[in-house]
Design a protein around this motif. Structure first.
Motif, PDB file in Angstrom:
ATOM      1  N   GLU A 236      13.052   3.101  21.400  1.00 57.94           N
ATOM      2  CA  GLU A 236      11.990   2.676  22.313  1.00 57.94           C
ATOM      3  C   GLU A 236      10.817   3.658  22.281  1.00 57.94           C
ATOM      4  OE1 GLU A 236      11.794  -0.219  23.847  1.00 57.94           O
ATOM      5  OE2 GLU A 236      13.692  -0.746  22.865  1.00 57.94           O
ATOM      6  N   GLU A 237      10.608   4.278  21.132  1.00 57.42           N
ATOM      7  CA  GLU A 237       9.501   5.218  20.947  1.00 57.42           C
ATOM      8  C   GLU A 237       8.182   4.557  21.361  1.00 57.42           C
ATOM      9  OE1 GLU A 237       7.794   8.083  17.318  1.00 57.42           O
ATOM     10  OE2 GLU A 237       9.553   6.808  17.011  1.00 57.42           O
ATOM     11  N   ARG A 238       7.433   5.240  22.230  1.00 55.13           N
ATOM     12  CA  ARG A 238       6.160   4.706  22.706  1.00 55.13           C
ATOM     13  C   ARG A 238       5.308   5.854  23.229  1.00 55.13           C
ATOM     14  NH1 ARG A 238      10.237   3.507  26.340  1.00 55.13           N
ATOM     15  NH2 ARG A 238       9.898   4.261  28.489  1.00 55.13           N
ATOM     16  N   VAL A 239       4.006   5.722  23.096  1.00 60.67           N
ATOM     17  CA  VAL A 239       3.090   6.776  23.508  1.00 60.67           C
ATOM     18  C   VAL A 239       2.109   6.229  24.534  1.00 60.67           C
ATOM     19  CG1 VAL A 239       1.490   6.310  21.592  1.00 60.67           C
ATOM     20  CG2 VAL A 239       1.490   8.559  22.687  1.00 60.67           C
TER      21      VAL A 239
ATOM     22  N   GLY B 265      13.762  -1.835  13.507  1.00 60.67           N
ATOM     23  CA  GLY B 265      13.192  -2.974  14.199  1.00 60.67           C
ATOM     24  C   GLY B 265      12.010  -2.636  15.079  1.00 60.67           C
ATOM     25  N   ASN B 266      11.418  -1.439  14.906  1.00 64.63           N
ATOM     26  CA  ASN B 266      10.306  -1.048  15.765  1.00 64.63           C
ATOM     27  C   ASN B 266       8.992  -0.854  15.010  1.00 64.63           C
ATOM     28  OD1 ASN B 266      11.430   1.212  14.567  1.00 64.63           O
ATOM     29  ND2 ASN B 266      11.799   2.303  16.476  1.00 64.63           N
ATOM     30  N   VAL B 267       8.787  -1.643  13.993  1.00 58.44           N
ATOM     31  CA  VAL B 267       7.504  -1.812  13.297  1.00 58.44           C
ATOM     32  C   VAL B 267       7.394  -3.301  13.012  1.00 58.44           C
ATOM     33  CG1 VAL B 267       6.258  -1.403  11.128  1.00 58.44           C
ATOM     34  CG2 VAL B 267       7.374   0.517  12.282  1.00 58.44           C
ATOM     35  N   PRO B 268       6.232  -3.924  13.262  1.00 59.57           N
ATOM     36  CA  PRO B 268       4.944  -3.321  13.630  1.00 59.57           C
ATOM     37  C   PRO B 268       4.902  -2.893  15.089  1.00 59.57           C
ATOM     38  CG  PRO B 268       4.740  -5.703  13.576  1.00 59.57           C
ATOM     39  CD  PRO B 268       6.128  -5.390  13.073  1.00 59.57           C
ATOM     40  N   THR B 269       3.842  -2.141  15.396  1.00 59.77           N
ATOM     41  CA  THR B 269       3.629  -1.678  16.758  1.00 59.77           C
ATOM     42  C   THR B 269       3.239  -2.839  17.667  1.00 59.77           C
ATOM     43  OG1 THR B 269       1.332  -1.188  16.197  1.00 59.77           O
ATOM     44  CG2 THR B 269       2.907   0.626  16.038  1.00 59.77           C
ATOM     45  N   ARG B 270       3.358  -2.586  18.957  1.00 61.17           N
ATOM     46  CA  ARG B 270       2.836  -3.562  19.914  1.00 61.17           C
ATOM     47  C   ARG B 270       2.412  -2.846  21.187  1.00 61.17           C
ATOM     48  NH1 ARG B 270       8.587  -5.033  20.414  1.00 61.17           N
ATOM     49  NH2 ARG B 270       9.316  -4.602  22.544  1.00 61.17           N
TER      50      ARG B 270
ATOM     51  N   GLY C 134       6.385   1.693  19.129  1.00 60.19           N
ATOM     52  CA  GLY C 134       6.755   1.535  17.727  1.00 60.19           C
ATOM     53  C   GLY C 134       7.089   2.853  17.070  1.00 60.19           C
ATOM     54  N   ARG C 135       7.760   2.740  15.913  1.00 67.83           N
ATOM     55  CA  ARG C 135       8.174   3.933  15.189  1.00 67.83           C
ATOM     56  C   ARG C 135       6.959   4.781  14.778  1.00 67.83           C
ATOM     57  NH1 ARG C 135      11.897   5.649  16.121  1.00 67.83           N
ATOM     58  NH2 ARG C 135      13.625   4.721  14.965  1.00 67.83           N
ATOM     59  N   GLY C 136       7.045   6.061  15.082  1.00 66.05           N
ATOM     60  CA  GLY C 136       5.991   6.998  14.715  1.00 66.05           C
ATOM     61  C   GLY C 136       4.919   7.183  15.759  1.00 66.05           C
ATOM     62  N   THR C 137       4.901   6.341  16.804  1.00 64.90           N
ATOM     63  CA  THR C 137       3.851   6.473  17.804  1.00 64.90           C
ATOM     64  C   THR C 137       3.898   7.832  18.497  1.00 64.90           C
ATOM     65  OG1 THR C 137       5.266   5.333  19.402  1.00 64.90           O
ATOM     66  CG2 THR C 137       3.626   3.999  18.232  1.00 64.90           C
TER      67      THR C 137
ATOM     68  N   ASP D  32       6.221  10.534  17.265  1.00 69.37           N
ATOM     69  CA  ASP D  32       6.519  11.582  16.275  1.00 69.37           C
ATOM     70  C   ASP D  32       6.111  11.147  14.880  1.00 69.37           C
ATOM     71  OD1 ASP D  32       7.493  13.939  15.230  1.00 69.37           O
ATOM     72  OD2 ASP D  32       9.598  13.369  15.405  1.00 69.37           O
ATOM     73  N   MET D  33       4.884  11.490  14.432  1.00 65.24           N
ATOM     74  CA  MET D  33       3.832  11.986  15.295  1.00 65.24           C
ATOM     75  C   MET D  33       2.485  11.414  14.862  1.00 65.24           C
ATOM     76  SD  MET D  33       3.286  15.855  13.863  1.00 65.24           S
ATOM     77  CE  MET D  33       1.581  15.789  14.369  1.00 65.24           C
ATOM     78  N   LYS D  34       2.496  10.104  14.627  1.00 63.85           N
ATOM     79  CA  LYS D  34       1.291   9.498  14.057  1.00 63.85           C
ATOM     80  C   LYS D  34       0.141   9.379  15.042  1.00 63.85           C
ATOM     81  CE  LYS D  34       3.526   7.022  10.263  1.00 63.85           C
ATOM     82  NZ  LYS D  34       3.767   5.703   9.628  1.00 63.85           N
ATOM     83  N   SER D  35       0.421   9.379  16.350  1.00 57.63           N
ATOM     84  CA  SER D  35      -0.692   9.385  17.290  1.00 57.63           C
ATOM     85  C   SER D  35      -1.451  10.706  17.197  1.00 57.63           C
ATOM     86  CB  SER D  35      -0.202   9.144  18.715  1.00 57.63           C
ATOM     87  OG  SER D  35       0.767  10.097  19.105  1.00 57.63           O
ATOM     88  N   GLY D  36      -0.719  11.814  17.015  1.00 60.78           N
ATOM     89  CA  GLY D  36      -1.373  13.103  16.805  1.00 60.78           C
ATOM     90  C   GLY D  36      -2.165  13.130  15.517  1.00 60.78           C
TER      91      GLY D  36
END
Length: 358
Positions: free
Chosen positions: A336-339, A78-83, A95-98, A100-104
Motif C-alpha cells: 500500500e505504498e503511497r506518498v 499489483g501496484n503499478v500503474p499509480t493512482r 503505487g510502487r516507488g511513490t 521509495d523513492m521516485k517522488s524524491g
C-alpha cells in the motif's frame, strides 16, 4: 519512446516515472528517459555510468552540493500503474516507488531542470541497484570509476523521511551464530548432540539484550540486536548436528564497523560467529555550515535516521550528508505504498528555497 517532461509538476513527474517499471536489474528504460531529459538542459554537464546518471552545474561557485536518489524499486505486486487516492481527507499518490523513492527523484529532476543559476554548484546523481546487495549499487561502481564526481561540501539523499530532515544513519551488521552437534536417530537421541538445543543460550542472550539509545551530535540513535532467521535440522527423525541463528545489529554511527563487530562477538562469546554483511553508519553531519543553512531554509528540526542509507557512502568520503525526501519510511516496500501530495510539494519548496540564487 515517450519523453520525460520536466516542465510538468513534481507530482506529475512522480506519476510518470513510477509508471515506468524499474525493479532492480531493469532500470535501463527509466535511466534512458532521465538521461535524454537532462542532456537536453544546456546548463548541465552529464556523465552516465551504466544506469547511473550524474548531471552537474559548472558555475565556479565556491561550494558544491550533491543531491542523489536511486531509481530502482523492489518488485511490483499489483501496484503499478499509480493512482490518486484520498485517505482521511488527504490526497495521496499510490503505487510502487511513490515512497521509495521516485517522488524524491521527481523533485530532484524538476529542480535540476529549473535551477540553472543556483546559489551553489550542484551535482545531481540518479543511480541504479540500491535495493540489492551493496556491491551492485550504482554508487559503489561510480566510486570506483569516477570518485571525483562525489566531491562536495554537503550531500542530500532523497530517501523518504516524511518531508523532515534525518541526519546520518545507523550502521548495519549481519552475522550467523552457529552451534554444532552430532547427528543420531531421534529414537536414540542420547547417542547424538542436539545443535538446536545448544542454540537456546543464543536466543536467551538476545531476549535479555537491552539495546542502547545513544546521543550522537545531538540526535538520539536507537540500536537493535535481533534474530532474523534460524535454521537447523535435516529430517523429522534425525537429531540435528548444525543450527544457525542469523542476527542483525543496527548500531549508532558513534561506533565504527570494527567496534560493532567486536561488540557482536562479545555478546556471543563462546559461539562460532561469522560476519556476513557490515556497513558503517554516518554521523549526522549537521554541524557543517551548509547543513545549518539548509536546516534554516527548510525550517526543519533534524531527526536521526534509524535505517542504513547511502548517506554513509558520502560520509565515508568526507562529505556530510542528510536524508530529506517525501514519503513515510514505514510504507517503503509496502503493497500500500503511497506518498502524500503535500509532502512532494513541501520538499520541492524547501529545496528550492535553499538552492535558488536570490
Amino acid at each position: 519512446m515517450p519523453q520525460l517532461d520536466l516542465t510538468a509538476t513534481s507530482l506529475d513527474i512522480t506519476r510518470a516515472i513510477c509508471d515506468v517499471p524499474s525493479v532492480s536489474d531493469d532500470e535501463t528504460t527509466l535511466a534512458d528517459l532521465i538521461d535524454d531529459a537532462v542532456r537536453a538542459l544546456p546548463h548541465l554537464t552529464v556523465h552516465r555510468d551504466g544506469d547511473t546518471i550524474v548531471a552537474r552545474t559548472e558555475l565556479g561557485r565556491p561550494q558544491r552540493v550533491a543531491i542523489a536518489g536511486h531509481i530502482d524499486t523492489v518488485p511490483i505486486n499489483g501496484n503499478v500503474p499509480t493512482r490518486d487516492i484520498e485517505v482521511d481527507g488527504e490526497a495521496f499518490l499510490w503505487g510502487r516507488g511513490t515512497v521509495d523513492m521516485k517522488s524524491g527523484v521527481a523533485v530532484q529532476l524538476k529542480l535540476a531542470a529549473e535551477l540553472a543559476d543556483p546559489r551553489v554548484d550542484l551535482t545531481w546523481m540518479w543511480y541504479d541497484h540500491e535495493e540489492v546487495d551493496a556491491e551492485r549499487n550504482g554508487l559503489t561502481r561510480l566510486a570506483r570509476t569516477r570518485p571525483d564526481l562525489f566531491a562536495a561540501d554537503f550531500a542530500i539523499l532523497g530517501e523518504p523521511s516524511n518531508g523532515e530532515v534525518e541526519g546520518g544513519c545507523n550502521g548495519t551488521l549481519r552475522a550467523v551464530v552457529s552451534t554444532r552437534g552430532v547427528r543420531a536417530h531421534s529414537a536414540r537421541s542420547w547417542i547424538g548432540e542436539n545443535a538446536i538445543h545448544k542454540a537456546a543460550p543464543i536466543l536467551l542472550r538476545l531476549s535479555e539484550y537491552r539495546a542502547r539509545e545513544i546521543d550522537v551530535d545531538g540526535l538520539a540513535y536507537r540500536e537493535g540486536l535481533n534474530a532474523v532467521h534460524i535454521g537447523g535440522g535435516v529430517a523429522s527423525n534425525v537429531i540435528p548436528d548444525v543450527c544457525a541463528v542469523e542476527v542483525n545489529y543496527r548500531f549508532a554511527p558513534s561506533r565504527s564497523a570494527e567496534e560493532a563487530e567486536a561488540h557482536v562477538r562479545d555478546v556471543f562469546a563462546g559461539f562460532d560467529v561469522e560476519i556476513s554483511d557490515l556497513s558503517p553508519g554516518a554521523r549526522p553531519g549537521l554541524d557543517a555550515p551548509l547543513a545549518q543553512q539548509f536546516l534554516a531554509a527548510v525550517g526543519a528540526e533534524p531527526r536521526p535516521k534509524y535505517g542504513w542509507t547511502d548517506v554513509a557512502r558520502f560520509s565515508a568520503m568526507g562529505v556530510p550528508a542528510v536524508n530529506y525526501g517525501p514519503g513515510d519510511p514505514h510504507l517503503a516496500h509496502h503493497d500500500e505504498e503511497r506518498v502524500p501530495v503535500s509532502q512532494i510539494e513541501s520538499v520541492e519548496h524547501g529545496l528550492r528555497a535553499w538552492l535558488a540564487n536570490r
